[in-house]
Design a protein around this motif. Structure first.
Motif, mmCIF file in Angstrom:
data_model
loop_
_atom_site.group_PDB
_atom_site.id
_atom_site.type_symbol
_atom_site.label_atom_id
_atom_site.label_comp_id
_atom_site.label_asym_id
_atom_site.label_seq_id
_atom_site.Cartn_x
_atom_site.Cartn_y
_atom_site.Cartn_z
ATOM 1 N N VAL A 146 0.705 1.232 6.379
ATOM 2 C CA VAL A 146 1.470 2.755 6.201
ATOM 3 C C VAL A 146 0.823 3.440 4.757
ATOM 4 C CG1 VAL A 146 2.859 1.959 8.055
ATOM 5 C CG2 VAL A 146 3.591 1.601 5.082
ATOM 6 N N GLY A 147 -0.091 2.969 4.124
ATOM 7 C CA GLY A 147 -0.213 4.005 2.899
ATOM 8 C C GLY A 147 0.015 5.378 3.004
ATOM 9 N N LEU A 148 -1.105 5.800 4.260
ATOM 10 C CA LEU A 148 -1.759 6.976 3.544
ATOM 11 C C LEU A 148 -0.467 7.877 4.470
ATOM 12 C CD1 LEU A 148 -5.376 6.358 5.775
ATOM 13 C CD2 LEU A 148 -4.561 7.606 3.171
ATOM 14 N N ILE A 149 0.512 7.767 4.856
ATOM 15 C CA ILE A 149 2.302 8.130 5.366
ATOM 16 C C ILE A 149 2.842 8.869 4.321
ATOM 17 C CG2 ILE A 149 3.751 7.616 6.804
ATOM 18 C CD1 ILE A 149 2.380 6.429 9.037
ATOM 19 N N VAL A 150 2.886 7.295 3.672
ATOM 20 C CA VAL A 150 3.338 8.066 2.546
ATOM 21 C C VAL A 150 3.021 8.341 1.814
ATOM 22 C CG1 VAL A 150 4.760 6.755 0.554
ATOM 23 C CG2 VAL A 150 4.147 5.523 3.208
ATOM 24 N N LEU A 151 1.490 8.432 1.332
ATOM 25 C CA LEU A 151 0.462 9.344 0.265
ATOM 26 C C LEU A 151 0.866 10.869 0.667
ATOM 27 C CD1 LEU A 151 -1.301 9.558 -2.002
ATOM 28 C CD2 LEU A 151 -3.313 10.155 0.111
ATOM 29 N N SER B 286 0.801 -1.624 0.135
ATOM 30 C CA SER B 286 0.019 0.187 0.217
ATOM 31 C C SER B 286 0.729 1.040 0.190
ATOM 32 C CB SER B 286 -0.749 0.051 1.283
ATOM 33 O OG SER B 286 -0.178 0.328 2.522
ATOM 34 N N ALA B 287 1.916 1.038 0.678
ATOM 35 C CA ALA B 287 3.096 2.131 0.605
ATOM 36 C C ALA B 287 3.232 2.259 -0.924
ATOM 37 C CB ALA B 287 3.969 1.877 1.652
ATOM 38 N N ALA B 288 3.923 1.356 -1.507
ATOM 39 C CA ALA B 288 4.664 1.698 -3.047
ATOM 40 C C ALA B 288 3.546 2.082 -3.852
ATOM 41 C CB ALA B 288 4.901 0.187 -3.756
ATOM 42 N N ALA B 289 1.747 1.435 -3.340
ATOM 43 C CA ALA B 289 0.903 2.130 -4.025
ATOM 44 C C ALA B 289 0.562 3.719 -4.347
ATOM 45 C CB ALA B 289 -0.518 1.134 -3.645
ATOM 46 N N GLU C 227 10.351 5.313 -9.525
ATOM 47 C CA GLU C 227 9.750 4.437 -8.481
ATOM 48 C C GLU C 227 10.633 4.275 -7.300
ATOM 49 O OE1 GLU C 227 9.274 -0.312 -9.549
ATOM 50 O OE2 GLU C 227 8.388 0.753 -11.304
ATOM 51 N N MET C 228 10.176 3.980 -6.389
ATOM 52 C CA MET C 228 10.535 4.306 -5.158
ATOM 53 C C MET C 228 10.717 2.348 -4.573
ATOM 54 S SD MET C 228 10.487 5.318 -1.400
ATOM 55 C CE MET C 228 10.407 7.573 -2.250
ATOM 56 N N ASP C 229 11.992 1.841 -4.210
ATOM 57 C CA ASP C 229 12.095 0.254 -4.468
ATOM 58 C C ASP C 229 10.912 -0.087 -3.084
ATOM 59 O OD1 ASP C 229 13.367 -1.537 -2.735
ATOM 60 O OD2 ASP C 229 13.600 -1.892 -5.084
ATOM 61 N N ILE C 230 10.769 -1.079 -3.200
ATOM 62 C CA ILE C 230 9.240 -1.524 -2.221
ATOM 63 C C ILE C 230 9.978 -2.090 -0.685
ATOM 64 C CG2 ILE C 230 9.397 -3.796 -3.042
ATOM 65 C CD1 ILE C 230 6.382 -4.099 -3.160
ATOM 66 N N HIS C 231 11.091 -1.871 -1.011
ATOM 67 C CA HIS C 231 12.212 -2.215 0.524
ATOM 68 C C HIS C 231 12.213 -1.117 1.713
ATOM 69 C CE1 HIS C 231 12.443 -6.542 -0.838
ATOM 70 N NE2 HIS C 231 12.996 -6.120 -1.603
ATOM 71 N N HIS C 232 12.813 0.188 0.381
ATOM 72 C CA HIS C 232 12.465 1.494 0.698
ATOM 73 C C HIS C 232 11.098 1.239 1.767
ATOM 74 C CE1 HIS C 232 13.950 5.141 1.966
ATOM 75 N NE2 HIS C 232 12.589 5.791 1.051
ATOM 76 N N MET C 233 10.379 1.116 0.866
ATOM 77 C CA MET C 233 8.703 1.556 1.853
ATOM 78 C C MET C 233 8.747 1.255 2.696
ATOM 79 S SD MET C 233 8.422 3.709 -0.958
ATOM 80 C CE MET C 233 6.984 4.879 -0.056
ATOM 81 N N CYS C 234 8.694 -0.665 2.919
ATOM 82 C CA CYS C 234 9.385 -0.985 4.096
ATOM 83 C C CYS C 234 9.771 -0.436 5.267
ATOM 84 C CB CYS C 234 8.846 -2.325 3.686
ATOM 85 S SG CYS C 234 8.767 -3.715 2.719
ATOM 86 N N HIS D 275 9.322 1.912 6.464
ATOM 87 C CA HIS D 275 8.184 2.940 7.252
ATOM 88 C C HIS D 275 8.011 1.610 8.209
ATOM 89 C CE1 HIS D 275 8.645 6.390 4.776
ATOM 90 N NE2 HIS D 275 9.248 6.370 3.839
ATOM 91 N N ASP D 276 7.502 1.018 7.773
ATOM 92 C CA ASP D 276 6.493 0.076 8.774
ATOM 93 C C ASP D 276 7.606 -1.064 9.807
ATOM 94 O OD1 ASP D 276 3.859 -1.501 9.365
ATOM 95 O OD2 ASP D 276 4.058 -2.963 8.247
ATOM 96 N N HIS D 277 9.166 -0.852 9.673
ATOM 97 C CA HIS D 277 10.046 -1.425 10.287
ATOM 98 C C HIS D 277 9.539 -3.149 9.454
ATOM 99 C CE1 HIS D 277 10.598 2.173 12.593
ATOM 100 N NE2 HIS D 277 9.061 2.275 12.638
#
Length: 284
Positions: free
Chosen positions: A244-249, A64-67, A138-145, A147-149
């Motif tokens: 954490v999708g909304l945080i990233v948005l 959801s963060a990557a999206a 695009e931002m790599d999904i592992h980087h986005m992860c 945020h969720d530790h």
């Protein structure tokens, strides 16, 4: 108090092996599927809400963060983002599996989230259609992860153990609070307070679902399994909950007004769906 603590620990410890096995399987799926899923969603075009809602039900770390990042770069449409947010399972699935929920219940919940997300996504694209901008890197999904530790990059087993420990802690804490409240108020009284007010239950559950943390879906799922929440109220919270999708948005998309609009659409659809489910008398 001693009995409450003892019962809470007994219930939690019984769930521990199931949580760990579930997360090992889920982490394996995440490592094997995440990159492929991203590419499919990016290339989905007008069928974005369909592909997004299907991809969202798989419990992939940070999807959801990557999206949200994809939407900020206009790689996907607003409807696709909403579809993914609504269908995202977050921590609901491992909690249901660890609690040995019936398979038909799990599949029904996932199916409803998928269908609601898909329909809502197409409607959002129809109502709020706008031209796409040129895709940004695009931002790599592992980087986005991060945020969720979830430690996705550190191996399947370590990530599974970390996730298991986090959710085990939440389950113990929530179970203790529920057991304490039930002991003080009474199980019948607690159920009556919530279950007899389905509209209010959906509204409150939706607010809890907006919490950008895995604790929200754990709390909502646990309350439903303990009989303290109606099915529609549970669905409202789980539909709104986007991890954490909304945080990233809010971090990656510059327009605060647009972010607030998306949040409002997400909340409105989730709560409306929950109220409709209770009104129609749908239960599992």
């Amino acid at each position: 108090m001693y009995d409450i603590i003892l019962d809470t620990l007994k219930d939690g410890i019984r769930l521990l092996p199931f949580l760990l096995i579930t997360y090992i399987i889920m982490e394996y799926m995440e490592h094997k599927m995440s990159a492929h899923t991203r590419h499919v969603v990016q290339a989905s075009g007008r069928f974005g809400p369909l592909i997004g809602s299907i991809a969202g039900i798989f419990p992939q770390c940070g999807f959801s963060a990557a999206a949200a990042s994809f939407y900020a770069g206009r790689v996907i449409s607003r409807g696709t983002l909403i579809a993914i947010f609504l269908s995202t399972s977050d921590e609901m699935l491992p909690v249901l599996i660890s609690q040995k929920a019936p398979v038909n219940m799990i599949l029904s919940i996932l199916g409803m989230k998928l269908v609601i997300g898909m329909i809502a996504g197409f409607l959002v694209d129809l109502v709020f259609s706008s031209g796409k901008k040129a895709p940004e890197p695009e931002m790599d999904i592992h980087h986005m992860c991060e945020h969720d530790h979830c430690h996705c990059e550190e191996g399947i087993l370590k990530s599974a153990v970390v996730h298991t420990a986090q959710i085990f802690f939440f389950i113990i804490l929530i179970s203790f609070i529920l057991n304490l409240v039930i002991a003080l108020i009474g199980e019948d009284s607690l159920s009556q307070i919530i279950l007899n007010r389905p509209v209010i239950g959906a509204v409150i559950s939706g607010i809890v679902g907006l919490i950008p943390n895995c604790a929200a879906s754990v709390i909502i799922t646990q309350l439903y399994l303990d009989g303290a929440m109606s099915f529609g109220s549970m669905m409202a919270g789980l539909l709104v909950g986007a991890g954490v999708g909304l945080i990233v948005l809010y971090r990656s998309n510059d327009s605060v007004r647009e972010n607030l609009r998306i949040t409002g659409i997400l909340y409105g659809i989730g709560v409306a769906a929950g109220i409709a489910i209770d009104f129609l008398g749908i239960t599992l």
